[in-house]
Design a protein around this motif. Structure first.
Motif, PDB file in Angstrom:
ATOM      1  N   MET A  56      17.219 -19.663  24.139  1.00 46.37           N
ATOM      2  CA  MET A  56      18.424 -19.749  23.315  1.00 46.37           C
ATOM      3  C   MET A  56      19.626 -20.210  24.133  1.00 46.37           C
ATOM      4  SD  MET A  56      18.019 -16.398  20.891  1.00 46.37           S
ATOM      5  CE  MET A  56      19.564 -16.664  20.049  1.00 46.37           C
ATOM      6  N   VAL A  57      19.759 -19.673  25.344  1.00 49.29           N
ATOM      7  CA  VAL A  57      20.873 -20.075  26.215  1.00 49.29           C
ATOM      8  C   VAL A  57      20.739 -21.543  26.601  1.00 49.29           C
ATOM      9  CG1 VAL A  57      21.915 -19.714  28.493  1.00 49.29           C
ATOM     10  CG2 VAL A  57      21.311 -17.749  27.074  1.00 49.29           C
ATOM     11  N   TRP A  58      19.532 -21.995  26.889  1.00 49.80           N
ATOM     12  CA  TRP A  58      19.334 -23.388  27.271  1.00 49.80           C
ATOM     13  C   TRP A  58      19.732 -24.338  26.142  1.00 49.80           C
ATOM     14  CZ3 TRP A  58      16.310 -27.589  25.795  1.00 49.80           C
ATOM     15  CH2 TRP A  58      16.297 -28.640  26.702  1.00 49.80           C
ATOM     16  N   PHE A  59      19.274 -24.037  24.930  1.00 50.67           N
ATOM     17  CA  PHE A  59      19.637 -24.900  23.806  1.00 50.67           C
ATOM     18  C   PHE A  59      21.135 -24.870  23.539  1.00 50.67           C
ATOM     19  CE2 PHE A  59      15.123 -24.956  22.564  1.00 50.67           C
ATOM     20  CZ  PHE A  59      15.002 -26.314  22.308  1.00 50.67           C
ATOM     21  N   ALA A  60      21.769 -23.703  23.674  1.00 51.22           N
ATOM     22  CA  ALA A  60      23.204 -23.610  23.416  1.00 51.22           C
ATOM     23  C   ALA A  60      24.016 -24.297  24.515  1.00 51.22           C
ATOM     24  CB  ALA A  60      23.616 -22.149  23.288  1.00 51.22           C
ATOM     25  N   ALA A  61      23.635 -24.083  25.774  1.00 53.61           N
ATOM     26  CA  ALA A  61      24.433 -24.611  26.885  1.00 53.61           C
ATOM     27  C   ALA A  61      24.106 -26.066  27.209  1.00 53.61           C
ATOM     28  CB  ALA A  61      24.227 -23.756  28.133  1.00 53.61           C
ATOM     29  N   GLY A  64      23.702 -28.221  23.286  1.00 53.90           N
ATOM     30  CA  GLY A  64      24.906 -28.149  22.473  1.00 53.90           C
ATOM     31  C   GLY A  64      24.682 -27.703  21.037  1.00 53.90           C
ATOM     32  N   HIS A  65      23.531 -27.129  20.730  1.00 56.21           N
ATOM     33  CA  HIS A  65      23.327 -26.603  19.378  1.00 56.21           C
ATOM     34  C   HIS A  65      22.555 -25.289  19.437  1.00 56.21           C
ATOM     35  CE1 HIS A  65      19.119 -28.007  19.292  1.00 56.21           C
ATOM     36  NE2 HIS A  65      19.571 -29.105  19.853  1.00 56.21           N
ATOM     37  N   LEU A  66      22.809 -24.455  18.452  1.00 52.50           N
ATOM     38  CA  LEU A  66      22.193 -23.145  18.385  1.00 52.50           C
ATOM     39  C   LEU A  66      20.868 -23.234  17.624  1.00 52.50           C
ATOM     40  CD1 LEU A  66      22.622 -20.125  18.974  1.00 52.50           C
ATOM     41  CD2 LEU A  66      23.694 -19.938  16.734  1.00 52.50           C
TER      42      LEU A  66
END
Length: 138
Positions: A56-61, A64-66
């Motif tokens: 989840m952190v990788w996709f968010a950081a 750029g999307h959750l």
């Protein structure tokens, strides 16, 4: 800031791997089913949880999307781990403990695996006792 997220993601992946390894090792090496019960339900769940948080952190950081796929997997893991623990404990009670050696359960009932109505437990217990008696006689 990019280096910070790399460190966080790497740490979560390593933590998840360590918990997964400990859970797998415990499942194989612990001596009886009741102690084995804790390995897959506690350590492996924490390991999978850490890896899902890292994802989840990788996709968010980084992307750029959750994403919410990881939350669905987490819910599935947290729902199935207690059920697995329950099945393992019931199997242990059924296999290793005669009804007269168990502590009384709360309430007015009896242990489900040791009542005549519960599946075929009485017949299976009788067969198991006969097999043990034959092994001791030999």
């Amino acid at each position: 800031m990019d280096m910070f997220w790399d460190i966080v993601i790497s740490a979560l992946l390593v933590i998840g791997g360590v918990f997964g390894l400990v859970g797998s090792f415990g499942l194989v090496k612990l001596p009886d089913p009741m102690t084995r019960l804790h390995a897959p339900t506690k350590a492996a769940t924490l390991g999978v949880g850490s890896i899902l948080i890292a994802s989840m952190v990788w996709f968010a950081a980084k992307q750029g999307h959750l994403t919410l796929h990881e939350l669905m997997v987490t819910v599935f893991i947290f729902l199935t781990a207690p059920i697995t623990a329950h099945f393992i404990s019931k199997a242990n009670i059924f296999r290793d403990w005669p009804a007269d050696k168990l502590p009384r359960p709360a309430g007015e009932g009896d242990w489900a695996v040791h009542t005549a109505d519960a599946d075929t437990s009485q017949g299976e217990l009788a067969v198991e006792r006969e097999t043990e008696a034959e092994e001791k006689a030999d």
